[in-house]
Structure formats: structure tokens, C-alpha cells
Design a protein around this motif. Structure first.
Motif, PDB file in Angstrom:
ATOM      1  N   GLY A   1      12.507  -1.166  -0.341  1.00  0.00           N
ATOM      2  CA  GLY A   1      13.907  -0.787  -0.277  1.00  0.00           C
ATOM      3  C   GLY A   1      14.180   0.681  -0.428  1.00  0.00           C
ATOM      4  N   MET A   2      13.221   1.539  -0.116  1.00  0.00           N
ATOM      5  CA  MET A   2      13.426   2.961  -0.328  1.00  0.00           C
ATOM      6  C   MET A   2      13.517   3.747   0.966  1.00  0.00           C
ATOM      7  SD  MET A   2      13.805   3.941  -3.382  1.00  0.00           S
ATOM      8  CE  MET A   2      14.088   2.876  -4.773  1.00  0.00           C
ATOM      9  N   ASN A   3      13.456   3.043   2.083  1.00  0.00           N
ATOM     10  CA  ASN A   3      13.451   3.746   3.358  1.00  0.00           C
ATOM     11  C   ASN A   3      14.882   3.983   3.822  1.00  0.00           C
ATOM     12  OD1 ASN A   3      12.745   4.788   5.809  1.00  0.00           O
ATOM     13  ND2 ASN A   3      11.143   3.273   6.174  1.00  0.00           N
ATOM     14  N   PRO A   4      15.310   5.228   3.923  1.00  0.00           N
ATOM     15  CA  PRO A   4      16.712   5.465   4.286  1.00  0.00           C
ATOM     16  C   PRO A   4      17.044   5.077   5.724  1.00  0.00           C
ATOM     17  CG  PRO A   4      15.528   7.532   4.135  1.00  0.00           C
ATOM     18  CD  PRO A   4      14.599   6.489   3.648  1.00  0.00           C
ATOM     19  N   ASP A   5      15.996   4.884   6.571  1.00  0.00           N
ATOM     20  CA  ASP A   5      16.277   4.555   7.964  1.00  0.00           C
ATOM     21  C   ASP A   5      16.424   3.059   8.200  1.00  0.00           C
ATOM     22  OD1 ASP A   5      13.775   7.004   8.707  1.00  0.00           O
ATOM     23  OD2 ASP A   5      15.948   7.263   8.550  1.00  0.00           O
ATOM     24  N   ARG A   6      16.245   2.265   7.139  1.00  0.00           N
ATOM     25  CA  ARG A   6      16.284   0.824   7.357  1.00  0.00           C
ATOM     26  C   ARG A   6      17.417   0.177   6.596  1.00  0.00           C
ATOM     27  NH1 ARG A   6      11.862  -2.436   8.826  1.00  0.00           N
ATOM     28  NH2 ARG A   6      10.596  -1.245  10.276  1.00  0.00           N
TER      29      ARG A   6
ATOM     30  N   VAL B   1      -5.241 -21.474  -5.499  1.00  0.00           N
ATOM     31  CA  VAL B   1      -5.137 -21.093  -4.090  1.00  0.00           C
ATOM     32  C   VAL B   1      -3.678 -21.015  -3.647  1.00  0.00           C
ATOM     33  CG1 VAL B   1      -5.672 -21.810  -1.743  1.00  0.00           C
ATOM     34  CG2 VAL B   1      -7.398 -21.969  -3.500  1.00  0.00           C
ATOM     35  N   THR B   2      -2.862 -22.001  -4.087  1.00  0.00           N
ATOM     36  CA  THR B   2      -1.429 -21.963  -3.710  1.00  0.00           C
ATOM     37  C   THR B   2      -0.783 -20.711  -4.243  1.00  0.00           C
ATOM     38  OG1 THR B   2      -1.518 -24.070  -4.839  1.00  0.00           O
ATOM     39  CG2 THR B   2       0.262 -23.756  -3.233  1.00  0.00           C
ATOM     40  N   GLY B   3      -1.121 -20.394  -5.504  1.00  0.00           N
ATOM     41  CA  GLY B   3      -0.562 -19.183  -6.083  1.00  0.00           C
ATOM     42  C   GLY B   3      -0.958 -17.963  -5.287  1.00  0.00           C
ATOM     43  N   PHE B   4      -2.218 -17.929  -4.919  1.00  0.00           N
ATOM     44  CA  PHE B   4      -2.737 -16.811  -4.151  1.00  0.00           C
ATOM     45  C   PHE B   4      -1.983 -16.672  -2.838  1.00  0.00           C
ATOM     46  CE2 PHE B   4      -5.800 -13.644  -3.556  1.00  0.00           C
ATOM     47  CZ  PHE B   4      -6.286 -13.687  -2.258  1.00  0.00           C
ATOM     48  N   LEU B   5      -1.803 -17.811  -2.183  1.00  0.00           N
ATOM     49  CA  LEU B   5      -1.084 -17.816  -0.911  1.00  0.00           C
ATOM     50  C   LEU B   5       0.338 -17.326  -1.103  1.00  0.00           C
ATOM     51  CD1 LEU B   5      -2.444 -19.212   1.662  1.00  0.00           C
ATOM     52  CD2 LEU B   5      -0.482 -20.714   1.554  1.00  0.00           C
ATOM     53  N   LEU B   6       1.006 -17.920  -2.085  1.00  0.00           N
ATOM     54  CA  LEU B   6       2.417 -17.663  -2.281  1.00  0.00           C
ATOM     55  C   LEU B   6       2.693 -16.233  -2.734  1.00  0.00           C
ATOM     56  CD1 LEU B   6       4.781 -19.645  -2.023  1.00  0.00           C
ATOM     57  CD2 LEU B   6       4.821 -19.807  -4.488  1.00  0.00           C
ATOM     58  N   PHE B   7       1.816 -15.719  -3.607  1.00  0.00           N
ATOM     59  CA  PHE B   7       2.143 -14.430  -4.209  1.00  0.00           C
ATOM     60  C   PHE B   7       1.437 -13.246  -3.592  1.00  0.00           C
ATOM     61  CE2 PHE B   7       4.871 -16.244  -7.109  1.00  0.00           C
ATOM     62  CZ  PHE B   7       4.285 -17.290  -7.795  1.00  0.00           C
ATOM     63  N   LEU B   8       0.322 -13.492  -2.932  1.00  0.00           N
ATOM     64  CA  LEU B   8      -0.405 -12.361  -2.390  1.00  0.00           C
ATOM     65  C   LEU B   8      -0.547 -12.366  -0.875  1.00  0.00           C
ATOM     66  CD1 LEU B   8      -3.263 -11.554  -4.921  1.00  0.00           C
ATOM     67  CD2 LEU B   8      -1.320 -10.171  -4.300  1.00  0.00           C
ATOM     68  N   LEU B   9      -0.598 -13.561  -0.273  1.00  0.00           N
ATOM     69  CA  LEU B   9      -0.839 -13.569   1.161  1.00  0.00           C
ATOM     70  C   LEU B   9       0.437 -13.644   1.985  1.00  0.00           C
ATOM     71  CD1 LEU B   9      -4.059 -15.714   1.548  1.00  0.00           C
ATOM     72  CD2 LEU B   9      -3.789 -13.242   1.537  1.00  0.00           C
ATOM     73  N   LEU B  10       1.458 -14.356   1.469  1.00  0.00           N
ATOM     74  CA  LEU B  10       2.691 -14.487   2.248  1.00  0.00           C
ATOM     75  C   LEU B  10       3.637 -13.276   2.137  1.00  0.00           C
ATOM     76  CD1 LEU B  10       3.599 -18.262   2.018  1.00  0.00           C
ATOM     77  CD2 LEU B  10       2.744 -16.977   3.951  1.00  0.00           C
ATOM     78  N   PRO B  11       3.834 -12.731   0.923  1.00  0.00           N
ATOM     79  CA  PRO B  11       4.768 -11.610   0.809  1.00  0.00           C
ATOM     80  C   PRO B  11       4.491 -10.454   1.760  1.00  0.00           C
ATOM     81  CG  PRO B  11       4.270 -12.417  -1.352  1.00  0.00           C
ATOM     82  CD  PRO B  11       3.360 -13.159  -0.412  1.00  0.00           C
ATOM     83  N   PRO B  12       3.226 -10.063   1.998  1.00  0.00           N
ATOM     84  CA  PRO B  12       3.038  -8.947   2.931  1.00  0.00           C
ATOM     85  C   PRO B  12       3.681  -9.190   4.294  1.00  0.00           C
ATOM     86  CG  PRO B  12       1.013  -9.347   1.780  1.00  0.00           C
ATOM     87  CD  PRO B  12       1.938 -10.453   1.391  1.00  0.00           C
ATOM     88  N   LEU B  13       3.780 -10.478   4.706  1.00  0.00           N
ATOM     89  CA  LEU B  13       4.447 -10.752   5.978  1.00  0.00           C
ATOM     90  C   LEU B  13       5.916 -10.356   5.890  1.00  0.00           C
ATOM     91  CD1 LEU B  13       2.878 -14.227   6.771  1.00  0.00           C
ATOM     92  CD2 LEU B  13       2.415 -12.060   7.926  1.00  0.00           C
ATOM     93  N   LEU B  14       6.533 -10.733   4.769  1.00  0.00           N
ATOM     94  CA  LEU B  14       7.933 -10.355   4.565  1.00  0.00           C
ATOM     95  C   LEU B  14       8.072  -8.841   4.562  1.00  0.00           C
ATOM     96  CD1 LEU B  14      10.867 -11.137   3.739  1.00  0.00           C
ATOM     97  CD2 LEU B  14      10.139 -10.904   1.375  1.00  0.00           C
ATOM     98  N   PHE B  15       7.157  -8.163   3.873  1.00  0.00           N
ATOM     99  CA  PHE B  15       7.256  -6.713   3.786  1.00  0.00           C
ATOM    100  C   PHE B  15       7.054  -6.049   5.126  1.00  0.00           C
ATOM    101  CE2 PHE B  15       8.053  -7.078  -0.419  1.00  0.00           C
ATOM    102  CZ  PHE B  15       7.001  -7.478  -1.227  1.00  0.00           C
ATOM    103  N   SER B  16       6.132  -6.591   5.907  1.00  0.00           N
ATOM    104  CA  SER B  16       5.900  -5.918   7.186  1.00  0.00           C
ATOM    105  C   SER B  16       7.106  -6.092   8.096  1.00  0.00           C
ATOM    106  CB  SER B  16       4.620  -6.422   7.854  1.00  0.00           C
ATOM    107  OG  SER B  16       4.828  -7.674   8.423  1.00  0.00           O
ATOM    108  N   ASP B  17       7.859  -7.175   7.861  1.00  0.00           N
ATOM    109  CA  ASP B  17       9.061  -7.344   8.664  1.00  0.00           C
ATOM    110  C   ASP B  17      10.193  -6.435   8.197  1.00  0.00           C
ATOM    111  OD1 ASP B  17      11.759  -9.563   8.702  1.00  0.00           O
ATOM    112  OD2 ASP B  17      10.931  -8.604  10.486  1.00  0.00           O
ATOM    113  N   LYS B  18      10.370  -6.375   6.861  1.00  0.00           N
ATOM    114  CA  LYS B  18      11.516  -5.633   6.345  1.00  0.00           C
ATOM    115  C   LYS B  18      11.237  -4.151   6.143  1.00  0.00           C
ATOM    116  CE  LYS B  18      14.609  -8.921   5.661  1.00  0.00           C
ATOM    117  NZ  LYS B  18      14.523  -9.357   7.039  1.00  0.00           N
ATOM    118  N   GLU B  19       9.993  -3.795   5.863  1.00  0.00           N
ATOM    119  CA  GLU B  19       9.694  -2.407   5.537  1.00  0.00           C
ATOM    120  C   GLU B  19       8.940  -1.683   6.645  1.00  0.00           C
ATOM    121  OE1 GLU B  19      10.476  -0.841   2.698  1.00  0.00           O
ATOM    122  OE2 GLU B  19      11.278  -2.554   1.622  1.00  0.00           O
TER     123      GLU B  19
END
Lengths: 252, 245
Positions: free
Chosen positions: B207-212, B163-181
């Protein structure tokens, strides 16, 4: 003492991994940078020339059109032609089947990918169960092929060869026949059906069978070419057996 | 029997995806055709063949990873950070494909690079997986001794780690991505899964968006996430397989 050497080994492994990546990055950069620059210049020139020829076309409209075009291309819609072939779908059954296959084998070309949120979620769950299924399947096929290997080994053993020599010979045999059947011959085949050069064919075969699957070369996607109806199915079978062959090599 | 199951599964997926994607595709195609004709109609001096050539040129450039937006074309892709990320995508067999070698030498090097890199990658992932497994087992032993719990702790610990792995690798990163991408959570989750399973379509790439603008640690952190996430996912799949067999 054993644990110390184990840790050292792991440390060495991590270090060599990163060094490998850094070296690769530097080489790729050196090789590709100039070609990319040339392409960019050519593209900018093309745009300039076009705008010059049609001076009353405002830049804003042009930008908008190109943005929409880029989005369409991202969606896999290639509008080269008088009517975009709406009848000819990217998502007809045979293409969807091929796509599902690339998901489950983790090749993932990406020339075709789900755009709807529903399609994406389904894709995730589909892969979650499909990838283990694929691995188990390839494992089985690999095992069956390795039985063949053992029979060959037994045959040679009865003829009086030593075990080490047999092992070496069978490995070599499978390696060579595999490379011929899965890399060299298909590339010749693709030369005819896709019009690629031989080296492009080998590149495609390698990138596909290693499951990297960049998607810069994909079968059956050249516009204006006629493919006989079972082409994709044939290629799919080739991919399947090629992957099983690689699994077999790992087992040996 | 396995073959039939396999084929059936793939066929089922094909059917569902087709049902889901076809309508959107038709709409996109129609929209584009409309646009095309509108453009031609609004500027009658603009001739069909010239526009055709332009479109083909744009498609060609797009396939080489070049977008033609704005006055200047987008930032270089084959700078060091981009090449590094490309190398990772090659040896982990993710293979996004938004960037791929166009020179013949580049391709040959790519083949050789991957030929040695992929086994290296597998060995590393295996090592990381073993270390994590050892760590989890130590944890389980420790808890057993300290709290005198019965054997069921090992299963509990394993599910906890899962479950920790799931949280760390699949559930939390999308938050980072939605902020940065700027992706939605669902898109971030889709991207995470497609990346960690090494399918790697390349429809979403960080990291492929030229506007960010991206912070300098961004790509490195994501690379680390990819490696550890893949090791974790490989462990999970190993468990699944041993379960199936």
C-alpha cells in the motif's frame, strides 16, 4: 462453564488487542501529522527554489533524475560527495555480517537489504533456519544467566531471607542492572560515537532490543564520521547480550 | 559449541550475501555517478554544490518517507490507516521503518506503546496458536473415532495442518500482492516471509505505491493475514525448537 469463561477471556483479549491498536493509531496520527506536513512543505519549497535558480533545466529531466536518485537511495547507495564511494561498500564483509545478524535476530533494520532475487531467496532460507537457531541460542544464554540468578538467591537464602523476598529482590536486581547496562550506558556511549542525543540513544536501544528495528537510527551509518574498527562488533555483542537479558526476564 | 555454531552460521550468511549483492550494488553506484555527471555536463550553469545540496535534501526527505515525484508530493503517510498499520508493525515487532516517528514525543510514545503492546501481542498470538492446536487435535480425534485409524493419524493431521498453513499464509498471498502491488511472485513470497518472521526490512511494504489505487478492504485483510500468519509461524517455530532440543 470453564469453557465459556475461556472463550470469554479470548474474546476479551482480541477486543482489547484491537482497541489498543486503534488507540495507538490515533495517537501516532495526532503526534506525527503536523511534523510530516511541515517536512513536505519544506521539500516542495526546496524543489521549487532549485528549479527557479536553474530555469532552463526541464522539469522532466529533473523528475527523471530524482526518480533515479530515489531508486539509488532505496538500494542503499547514498551519493553525497564528489565521487560516490564505490570502494566503500555496503556489502563488505563486516557489514554483511551485521546484516546477517539482524536477519537472524529478526531485528531487520532494512537500511541494508538484498536487492537481487538470488539474495532475497537466500535470505528467506537463511532466516528459516537461522531464527530457530537464534532462539535456541538465546535460550541457552538466558539459562546460564538465570543460574547466576539462582546462586545469588541461594546466597541470600543462607543469610536468612525468606524465599518470596529473595525472588522479588533478584528480579529487581536483574531488571535494574539490565536497564543500566543495556539501555542507559549504551545511550551515553552512542552520544559520543554517533552524536545522537541521549533520548535518541534510548529510543534506538529500545527499538533494537525489542527487535522492532525500524532502521531510522542505525549504528555506524553517519556519513563523515570515523568509527574505530571494532565498533560494530562491540555493538553486535551488546545486542546479543541485551536480547539474552530480555529472554531471561521472560523466564523469571 | 552452540556459540561457535551460531557465529559460524552468521558468518556463512554474510559471505554468501556479500557475493550475491556486491556486483549489483557496484553497478547501481556507477550508474548514479554517471547520471550525476551527465546532468552537470548538460547544464553547465548548474553548479556542483547546489546540486549537492539538492541531493542531500532529497535524501533527507526520503528518510522521512516523502517522495518528490510529480507535481504534488505523495499521499500523507500518517493518516489513520497508515498510523494503524504502523501501530501493528510496532507491536508485532515487524518494524518496517518506512514510516517511523520523527517527533520526540512520538518516539517516547512509541517506546511506551511497544512496551505494553509487545507482551499483549505475544499473549494474543499464543492464544490463537493454542486455539488452532486444539482445533487440529479435535479433528484428529474425530477422524480416529469415525474411521478407526491408528495413532498415525495425529502425525498426518499435523502435517496436513502445516501444509494448509503454508499454502494459506505463504504461497497464496504473493498472488494477491502481485495483483495489487505489481510485485513478481518471488518478491511477494520474500515480502510474506520477511513480514511473518517479524524481520520486516521495509524494502517492500504494501500500500505504499503512489501510482496505484487500493481497494478499501486491502489493508485490513493484510493486517488479519499478518496476525494469523504470525500465530501459525510461531507454532511452527515452537515445533522446530522442541525438535532441536
Amino acid at each position: 462453564k470453564a469453557m465459556c469463561s475461556g472463550k470469554l477471556q479470548t474474546g476479551l483479549l482480541v477486543a482489547s488487542y484491537f482497541v489498543y491498536l486503534l488507540v495507538g493509531a490515533a495517537v501516532f496520527q495526532a503526534l506525527e501529522r503536523t511534523a510530516e506536513k511541515q517536512e513536505k512543505i519544506a521539500a516542495a519549497q526546496m524543489k521549487e527554489a532549485f528549479l527557479q535558480n536553474f530555469t532552463h533545466l526541464t522539469v522532466a529531466e529533473m523528475e527523471q533524475f530524482m526518480k533515479n536518485l530515489s531508486e539509488a537511495i532505496q538500494n542503499g547507495v547514498y551519493p553525497a560527495g564528489n565521487e560516490s564511494q564505490i570502494e566503500d561498500s555496503n556489502w563488505d564483509f563486516s557489514n554483511s555480517f551485521f546484516f546477517a545478524g539482524t536477519v537472524v535476530s529478526t531485528i531487520g533494520y532494512g537500511t541494508l537489504h538484498p536487492k537481487t532475487a538470488g539474495g532475497q531467496i537466500f535470505c528467506v532460507f537463511f532466516a528459516l533456519f537461522g531464527i530457530p537457531l537464534n532462539i535456541v541460542f538465546l535460550h541457552r544464554v538466558g539459562k546460564m544467566l538465570s543460574l547466576l540468578c539462582k546462586k545469588l538467591g541461594k546466597f541470600l537464602y543462607e543469610k536468612g531471607m525468606r524465599k518470596k523476598k529473595i525472588k522479588f529482590l533478584t528480579l529487581l536486581f536483574f531488571l535494574v542492572t539490565g536497564i543500566l547496562v543495556f539501555l542507559c550506558l549504551p545511550s551515553l556511549f552512542f552520544q559520543i560515537t554517533e552524536g545522537w542525543s541521549y533520548s535518541e540513544g534510548i529510543y534506538f536501544a529500545f527499538i533494537t532490543l525489542s527487535t522492532i528495528g525500524f532502521g531510522d537510527y542505525v549504528v555506524g551509518k553517519q556519513p563523515g564520521r570515523n568509527y574505530f574498527s571494532y565498533y560494530r562488533m562491540l555493538v553486535a555483542i551488546w545486542i546479543l547480550f541485551g536480547l539474552a537479558w530480555i529472554a531471561l526476564l521472560f523466564n523469571l | 559449541v552452540l556459540l561457535a555454531l551460531y557465529m559460524g552460521y552468521v558468518g556463512l550468511g554474510a559471505g554468501v550475501l556479500r557475493a550475491l549483492e556486491r556486483p549489483a550494488e557496484v553497478r547501481a553506484a556507477q550508474h548514479l555517478v554517471q547520471q550525476h555527471w551527465e546532468l552537470l555536463a548538460n547544464h553547465t550553469c548548474l553548479r556542483g554544490p547546489a546540486l549537492q545540496r539538492l541531493i542531500e535534501g532529497i535524501i533527507q526527505a526520503y528518510k522521512s518517507g516523502i517522495t518528490l515525484q510529480g507535481n504534488t508530493t505523495s499521499l500523507g503517510r500518517w493518516d489513520f490507516s497508515g498510523s494503524f498499520f504502523f501501530s501493528i508493525s510496532a507491536i508485532t515487532t515487524i518494524g518496517y521503518g518506512n514510516l517511523s516517528p520523527s517527533t520526540a514525543t512520538g518516539r517516547i510514545f512509541c517506546i511506551l506503546f511497544a512496551l505494553f503492546g509487545i507482551p499483549l501481542n505475544l499473549v494474543l498470538l499464543n492464544e490463537i496458536g493454542q486455539l488452532v492446536l486444539l482445533g487440529v487435535q479435535h479433528c484428529a480425534h474425530y477422524l480416529e473415532e469415525v474411521f478407526h485409524w491408528q495413532k498415525k493419524t495425529s502425525l498426518l493431521i499435523k502435517t496436513c495442518a502445516l501444509v494448509t498453513g503454508f499454502l494459506l499464509f505463504l504461497l497464496l498471498p504473493p498472488l494477491l500482492f502481485s495483483d495489487k502491488e505489481g510485485w513478481s511472485y518471488e518478491e511477494g513470497f520474500y515480502y510474506s516471509f520477511i513480514t511473518l518472521s517479524t524481520i520486516g526490512f521495509g524494502d517492500y511494504v504494501i500500500g505504499m505505491n503512489p501510482d496505484r489505487t487500493y481497494p478499501s478492504w486491502y489493508k485490513n485483510v493484510v493486517s488479519l493475514w499478518i496476525i494469523f500468519g504470525m500465530a501459525w509461524l510461531a507454532l511452527v517455530i515452537k515445533f522446530c525448537i522442541s525438535f532441536l532440543e
